[in-house]
Design a protein around this motif. Structure first.
Motif, mmCIF file in Angstrom:
data_model
loop_
_atom_site.group_PDB
_atom_site.id
_atom_site.type_symbol
_atom_site.label_atom_id
_atom_site.label_comp_id
_atom_site.label_asym_id
_atom_site.label_seq_id
_atom_site.Cartn_x
_atom_site.Cartn_y
_atom_site.Cartn_z
ATOM 1 N N GLU A 145 0.824 -1.213 0.000
ATOM 2 C CA GLU A 145 0.000 0.000 0.000
ATOM 3 C C GLU A 145 0.852 1.256 0.000
ATOM 4 O O GLU A 145 0.567 2.209 -0.729
ATOM 5 C CB GLU A 145 -0.951 0.023 1.194
ATOM 6 C CG GLU A 145 -1.861 1.249 1.174
ATOM 7 C CD GLU A 145 -2.948 1.214 2.230
ATOM 8 O OE1 GLU A 145 -3.599 2.258 2.429
ATOM 9 O OE2 GLU A 145 -3.167 0.151 2.853
ATOM 10 N N LEU A 146 1.916 1.274 0.802
ATOM 11 C CA LEU A 146 2.795 2.443 0.828
ATOM 12 C C LEU A 146 3.491 2.610 -0.516
ATOM 13 O O LEU A 146 3.644 3.732 -1.013
ATOM 14 C CB LEU A 146 3.822 2.315 1.949
ATOM 15 C CG LEU A 146 4.807 3.481 2.071
ATOM 16 C CD1 LEU A 146 4.076 4.806 2.252
ATOM 17 C CD2 LEU A 146 5.777 3.243 3.232
ATOM 18 N N ALA A 147 3.901 1.494 -1.132
ATOM 19 C CA ALA A 147 4.515 1.565 -2.455
ATOM 20 C C ALA A 147 3.547 2.190 -3.459
ATOM 21 O O ALA A 147 3.929 3.044 -4.266
ATOM 22 C CB ALA A 147 4.928 0.169 -2.910
ATOM 23 N N GLY A 148 2.283 1.779 -3.396
ATOM 24 C CA GLY A 148 1.284 2.332 -4.301
ATOM 25 C C GLY A 148 1.056 3.811 -4.091
ATOM 26 O O GLY A 148 0.893 4.579 -5.048
ATOM 27 N N ARG A 149 1.044 4.222 -2.829
ATOM 28 C CA ARG A 149 0.852 5.644 -2.536
ATOM 29 C C ARG A 149 2.024 6.474 -3.062
ATOM 30 O O ARG A 149 1.835 7.572 -3.598
ATOM 31 C CB ARG A 149 0.685 5.843 -1.024
ATOM 32 C CG ARG A 149 -0.620 5.285 -0.468
ATOM 33 C CD ARG A 149 -0.616 5.284 1.055
ATOM 34 N NE ARG A 149 -1.849 4.720 1.565
ATOM 35 C CZ ARG A 149 -2.946 5.426 1.826
ATOM 36 N NH1 ARG A 149 -2.959 6.719 1.597
ATOM 37 N NH2 ARG A 149 -4.026 4.842 2.301
ATOM 38 N N GLU A 172 -0.521 3.248 -13.297
ATOM 39 C CA GLU A 172 -1.060 1.894 -13.429
ATOM 40 C C GLU A 172 -0.375 0.935 -12.465
ATOM 41 O O GLU A 172 -1.006 0.052 -11.880
ATOM 42 C CB GLU A 172 -0.899 1.416 -14.873
ATOM 43 C CG GLU A 172 -1.844 2.129 -15.832
ATOM 44 C CD GLU A 172 -1.599 1.739 -17.278
ATOM 45 O OE1 GLU A 172 -0.583 1.061 -17.545
ATOM 46 O OE2 GLU A 172 -2.423 2.114 -18.125
ATOM 47 N N GLU A 173 0.929 1.136 -12.258
ATOM 48 C CA GLU A 173 1.640 0.297 -11.293
ATOM 49 C C GLU A 173 1.142 0.577 -9.881
ATOM 50 O O GLU A 173 0.998 -0.334 -9.062
ATOM 51 C CB GLU A 173 3.145 0.550 -11.382
ATOM 52 C CG GLU A 173 3.961 -0.416 -10.538
ATOM 53 C CD GLU A 173 5.462 -0.230 -10.720
ATOM 54 O OE1 GLU A 173 6.214 -0.901 -9.997
ATOM 55 O OE2 GLU A 173 5.865 0.589 -11.579
ATOM 56 N N ALA A 174 0.852 1.844 -9.596
ATOM 57 C CA ALA A 174 0.318 2.196 -8.274
ATOM 58 C C ALA A 174 -0.989 1.456 -8.010
ATOM 59 O O ALA A 174 -1.232 0.968 -6.901
ATOM 60 C CB ALA A 174 0.094 3.705 -8.183
ATOM 61 N N LEU A 175 -1.827 1.342 -9.016
ATOM 62 C CA LEU A 175 -3.115 0.661 -8.852
ATOM 63 C C LEU A 175 -2.936 -0.816 -8.536
ATOM 64 O O LEU A 175 -3.765 -1.411 -7.836
ATOM 65 C CB LEU A 175 -3.964 0.822 -10.111
ATOM 66 C CG LEU A 175 -4.602 2.192 -10.314
ATOM 67 C CD1 LEU A 175 -5.346 2.229 -11.630
ATOM 68 C CD2 LEU A 175 -5.523 2.533 -9.169
ATOM 69 N N ARG A 176 -1.867 -1.391 -9.028
ATOM 70 C CA ARG A 176 -1.620 -2.806 -8.730
ATOM 71 C C ARG A 176 -1.211 -3.014 -7.278
ATOM 72 O O ARG A 176 -1.443 -4.081 -6.695
ATOM 73 C CB ARG A 176 -0.536 -3.361 -9.665
ATOM 74 C CG ARG A 176 -1.006 -3.533 -11.108
ATOM 75 C CD ARG A 176 -0.050 -4.410 -11.894
ATOM 76 N NE ARG A 176 1.223 -3.767 -12.130
ATOM 77 C CZ ARG A 176 1.474 -2.984 -13.176
ATOM 78 N NH1 ARG A 176 0.526 -2.766 -14.077
ATOM 79 N NH2 ARG A 176 2.664 -2.438 -13.344
ATOM 80 N N TYR A 177 -0.615 -1.998 -6.691
ATOM 81 C CA TYR A 177 -0.180 -2.094 -5.296
ATOM 82 C C TYR A 177 -1.284 -1.715 -4.315
ATOM 83 O O TYR A 177 -1.373 -2.286 -3.229
ATOM 84 C CB TYR A 177 1.009 -1.155 -5.046
ATOM 85 C CG TYR A 177 2.338 -1.682 -5.499
ATOM 86 C CD1 TYR A 177 3.002 -2.683 -4.788
ATOM 87 C CD2 TYR A 177 2.983 -1.157 -6.622
ATOM 88 C CE1 TYR A 177 4.242 -3.157 -5.178
ATOM 89 C CE2 TYR A 177 4.226 -1.619 -7.023
ATOM 90 C CZ TYR A 177 4.853 -2.614 -6.303
ATOM 91 O OH TYR A 177 6.083 -3.080 -6.699
ATOM 92 N N LEU A 178 -2.079 -0.706 -4.657
ATOM 93 C CA LEU A 178 -3.033 -0.150 -3.701
ATOM 94 C C LEU A 178 -4.220 -1.073 -3.472
ATOM 95 O O LEU A 178 -4.775 -1.619 -4.424
ATOM 96 C CB LEU A 178 -3.552 1.201 -4.205
ATOM 97 C CG LEU A 178 -2.587 2.384 -4.086
ATOM 98 C CD1 LEU A 178 -3.110 3.563 -4.893
ATOM 99 C CD2 LEU A 178 -2.415 2.791 -2.627
#
Length: 213
Positions: A145-149, A172-178
């Motif tokens: 989650e922190l990576a996505g943020r 798009e990569e953020a969405l995969r993490y969040l």
């Protein structure tokens, strides 16, 4: 004497309520009761506290006596209010905490990349890019989650550089993490869905519905 006795009673009542109050009202209760030590302890916890920047700056002297996380909150608040010393605080944290506390360092790097890509404190895209790259090195060392943020925040950098394809990839990569219900990182970029849709059209990717994280 009576006033001093009453203050102690208030402080004791606040302490007894600490386990029942959510973090934000607890922070305010600590401040109003004069429990500065307890407030600093709370601000050092890795919890989300949606305290307005202006309110945090009212606690500036106290926060400066705190540890890294209190300094992180202060640095962001100062930057958000247009005060450049906030960036200096964040830079020191990003450097000193990279090995000790990667999540804290990554948060500081995200703020730095974000604010150096904005005009409020003087846009400096080369520095914003440096902090983006440093943050990417820490992404594997933090929770998803922190990576996505972080990725959500720093996607603004290539957008400001005129590189929409890279911005779209980061988003798009953020969405995969969040997680699906996670809010975007702070400082927020609430119009990212609109930007992402524009990127898709510009890049010939169609306009499939935006999936909220």
């Amino acid at each position: 004497m009576a006033k001093r006795s009453l203050r102690k009673e208030v402080q004791e009542a606040v302490r007894q309520s600490a386990t029942r109050l959510p973090p934000l009202p607890l922070a305010e209760a600590y401040w109003e009761a004069g429990l500065e030590g307890e407030l600093l302890d709370l601000l050092e916890r890795p919890v989300t506290l949606s305290i307005p920047a202006e309110r945090l700056l009212e606690w500036e002297n106290l926060l400066r006596r705190g540890g890294p996380r209190a300094h992180l909150r202060l640095g962001e608040a100062l930057a958000q209010c247009g005060r450049k010393e906030g960036l200096s605080l964040l830079e020191k944290l990003a450097e000193s905490q990279a090995d000790k506390d990667p999540p804290l360092a990554l948060t500081a790097l995200g703020h730095l990349a974000y604010y150096f890509s904005e005009t409020l404190l003087g846009k400096d895209l080369s520095r914003a890019r440096t902090y983006l790259e440093k943050g990417l090195e820490l992404v594997p060392r933090v929770k998803p989650e922190l990576a996505g943020r972080f990725l959500n925040d720093v996607a603004r950098v290539p957008f400001a550089e005129g590189k929409p394809e890279e911005a779209a990839r980061l988003l798009e990569e953020a969405l995969r993490y969040l997680p699906r219900k996670a809010p975007t990182a702070s400082p927020p970029f609430p119009t990212w869905p609109c930007f992402a849709l524009s990127f898709r059209v510009a890049l010939g990717r169609g306009s499939r519905p935006w999936r909220e994280p």
